[in-house]
Design a protein around this motif. Structure first.
Motif, short mmCIF file in Angstrom:
data_model
loop_
_atom_site.label_atom_id
_atom_site.label_comp_id
_atom_site.label_asym_id
_atom_site.label_seq_id
_atom_site.Cartn_x
_atom_site.Cartn_y
_atom_site.Cartn_z
N VAL A 1 0.82 68.70 -73.29
CA VAL A 1 -0.23 69.54 -72.71
C VAL A 1 -0.98 68.68 -71.71
CG1 VAL A 1 -0.52 71.07 -74.69
CG2 VAL A 1 -1.88 69.00 -74.54
N GLY A 2 -1.48 69.31 -70.66
CA GLY A 2 -2.19 68.53 -69.67
C GLY A 2 -3.02 69.37 -68.73
N GLY B 1 -10.75 77.07 -60.60
CA GLY B 1 -10.54 77.02 -59.16
C GLY B 1 -9.34 76.20 -58.74
N ASP B 2 -9.49 74.88 -58.60
CA ASP B 2 -8.41 74.05 -58.06
C ASP B 2 -7.67 73.25 -59.13
OD1 ASP B 2 -10.45 72.28 -58.66
OD2 ASP B 2 -10.03 70.99 -56.93
N LYS B 3 -7.81 73.61 -60.41
CA LYS B 3 -7.14 72.90 -61.49
C LYS B 3 -6.04 73.78 -62.10
CE LYS B 3 -10.65 69.75 -61.70
NZ LYS B 3 -11.36 70.25 -60.56
N VAL B 4 -5.13 73.13 -62.82
CA VAL B 4 -4.07 73.87 -63.51
C VAL B 4 -3.88 73.26 -64.89
CG1 VAL B 4 -2.19 72.49 -62.51
CG2 VAL B 4 -1.72 74.78 -63.36
N PHE B 5 -3.87 74.12 -65.91
CA PHE B 5 -3.55 73.71 -67.26
C PHE B 5 -2.05 73.91 -67.43
CE2 PHE B 5 -2.40 75.26 -71.50
CZ PHE B 5 -2.76 74.18 -72.27
N HIS B 6 -1.37 72.97 -68.07
CA HIS B 6 0.07 73.13 -68.29
C HIS B 6 0.45 72.67 -69.69
CE1 HIS B 6 0.62 68.78 -67.54
NE2 HIS B 6 -0.25 68.95 -66.58
N ALA B 7 1.44 73.34 -70.25
CA ALA B 7 1.97 73.00 -71.57
C ALA B 7 3.48 73.10 -71.50
CB ALA B 7 1.43 73.95 -72.63
N SER B 8 4.14 72.27 -72.26
CA SER B 8 5.60 72.22 -72.25
C SER B 8 6.09 71.90 -73.64
CB SER B 8 6.05 71.16 -71.26
OG SER B 8 7.45 71.04 -71.27
N VAL C 1 10.42 75.35 -72.79
CA VAL C 1 9.44 76.32 -72.32
C VAL C 1 8.34 75.57 -71.58
CG1 VAL C 1 7.79 78.09 -73.01
CG2 VAL C 1 9.91 77.83 -74.28
N ASP C 2 8.02 76.01 -70.37
CA ASP C 2 6.93 75.44 -69.58
C ASP C 2 5.94 76.55 -69.26
OD1 ASP C 2 9.44 73.66 -67.86
OD2 ASP C 2 8.04 72.79 -69.31
N TYR C 3 4.66 76.26 -69.37
CA TYR C 3 3.62 77.24 -69.08
C TYR C 3 2.56 76.60 -68.19
CZ TYR C 3 -0.06 80.69 -69.82
OH TYR C 3 -1.03 81.64 -69.61
N GLN C 4 2.16 77.31 -67.15
CA GLN C 4 1.10 76.83 -66.25
C GLN C 4 0.09 77.93 -66.03
OE1 GLN C 4 2.62 75.22 -62.62
NE2 GLN C 4 3.84 73.68 -63.65
N LEU C 5 -1.19 77.56 -66.04
CA LEU C 5 -2.26 78.53 -65.86
C LEU C 5 -3.36 77.92 -64.99
CD1 LEU C 5 -3.48 81.28 -66.74
CD2 LEU C 5 -4.59 80.04 -68.61
N PRO C 6 -3.62 78.50 -63.82
CA PRO C 6 -4.73 78.01 -62.98
C PRO C 6 -6.07 78.21 -63.69
CG PRO C 6 -3.25 79.42 -61.73
CD PRO C 6 -2.86 79.56 -63.17
N VAL C 7 -6.90 77.17 -63.68
CA VAL C 7 -8.23 77.24 -64.30
C VAL C 7 -9.23 76.54 -63.38
CG1 VAL C 7 -7.43 77.38 -66.69
CG2 VAL C 7 -7.78 75.15 -65.66
N ILE D 1 1.53 63.59 -74.34
CA ILE D 1 2.95 63.81 -74.59
C ILE D 1 3.29 63.33 -76.00
CG2 ILE D 1 5.29 63.22 -73.86
CD1 ILE D 1 4.09 62.64 -71.08
N VAL D 2 4.01 64.17 -76.73
CA VAL D 2 4.47 63.80 -78.08
C VAL D 2 5.99 63.97 -78.11
CG1 VAL D 2 4.31 64.22 -80.55
CG2 VAL D 2 2.32 64.62 -79.09
N LYS D 3 6.70 62.88 -78.38
CA LYS D 3 8.16 62.90 -78.54
C LYS D 3 8.46 62.94 -80.03
CE LYS D 3 9.80 62.10 -74.36
NZ LYS D 3 10.73 63.02 -73.76
#
Length: 156
Positions: free
Chosen positions: A108-109, A70-77, A62-68, A122-124
């Motif tokens: 998360v990033g 203005g010009d940034k993007v939060f992402h989680a996987s 599962v990948d999730y991206q959310l613009p925050v 990143i956590v493996k």
């Protein structure tokens, strides 16, 4: 009907791959493979057990991206890989039985929309699954332990 040999058993395995985009920011990827049945392992003398080949395997990501901001993007996987038990050596020894396992990786990033900079945690093996990778009567290859890291990505 005669029981399939090792080559025929591999050909009888089925696989399915699914890629779906649910909302615009969420992507879901799934892969599953299974053998002919999901019962307990057959005795090694039957000739239909393949060493190193679990009857059931699966992978869900599962990948999730959310613009925050203005010009940034939060992402989680997140990703989970599951496997049923299997014999890990060619002798099909009872000492080589590897039990079922489930390994979870996550990240998360935050980055820029134009992908010029990104930082991720990143956590493996998030839950530290300690199922061995292989074993026989005289040796064991231990599981890969949990790893945590920070990844920086950038473009010039």
């Amino acid at each position: 009907m005669a029981e399939p040999g090792a080559g025929q058993a591999a050909a009888m395995r089925t696989s399915r791959r699914l890629l779906a985009v649910v909302p615009a920011a969420l992507a879901l990827t799934c892969f599953a493979a299974c053998g002919d049945d999901d019962g307990p392992p057959e005795p090694p003398s039957s000739g239909s057990v393949m060493p190193g080949a679990p009857k059931l395997t699966g992978n869900l990501g599962v990948d999730y991206q959310l613009p925050v901001w203005g010009d940034k993007v939060f992402h989680a996987s997140a990703n989970i890989a599951v496997s049923s038990g299997f014999y890990s050596d060619t002798a099909l020894s009872r000492y080589s039985w590897i039990g079922k396992s489930a390994i979870v990786d996550a990240s998360v990033g935050l980055g820029k929309l134009n992908k010029t900079f990104d930082v991720s945690l990143i956590v493996k093996n998030l839950f530290n699954d300690d199922t061995p990778l292989s074993k026989s009567w005289s040796s064991v290859t231990p599981a890969i332990p949990r790893n945590v890291g920070i990844q920086f990505t950038g473009k010039l």
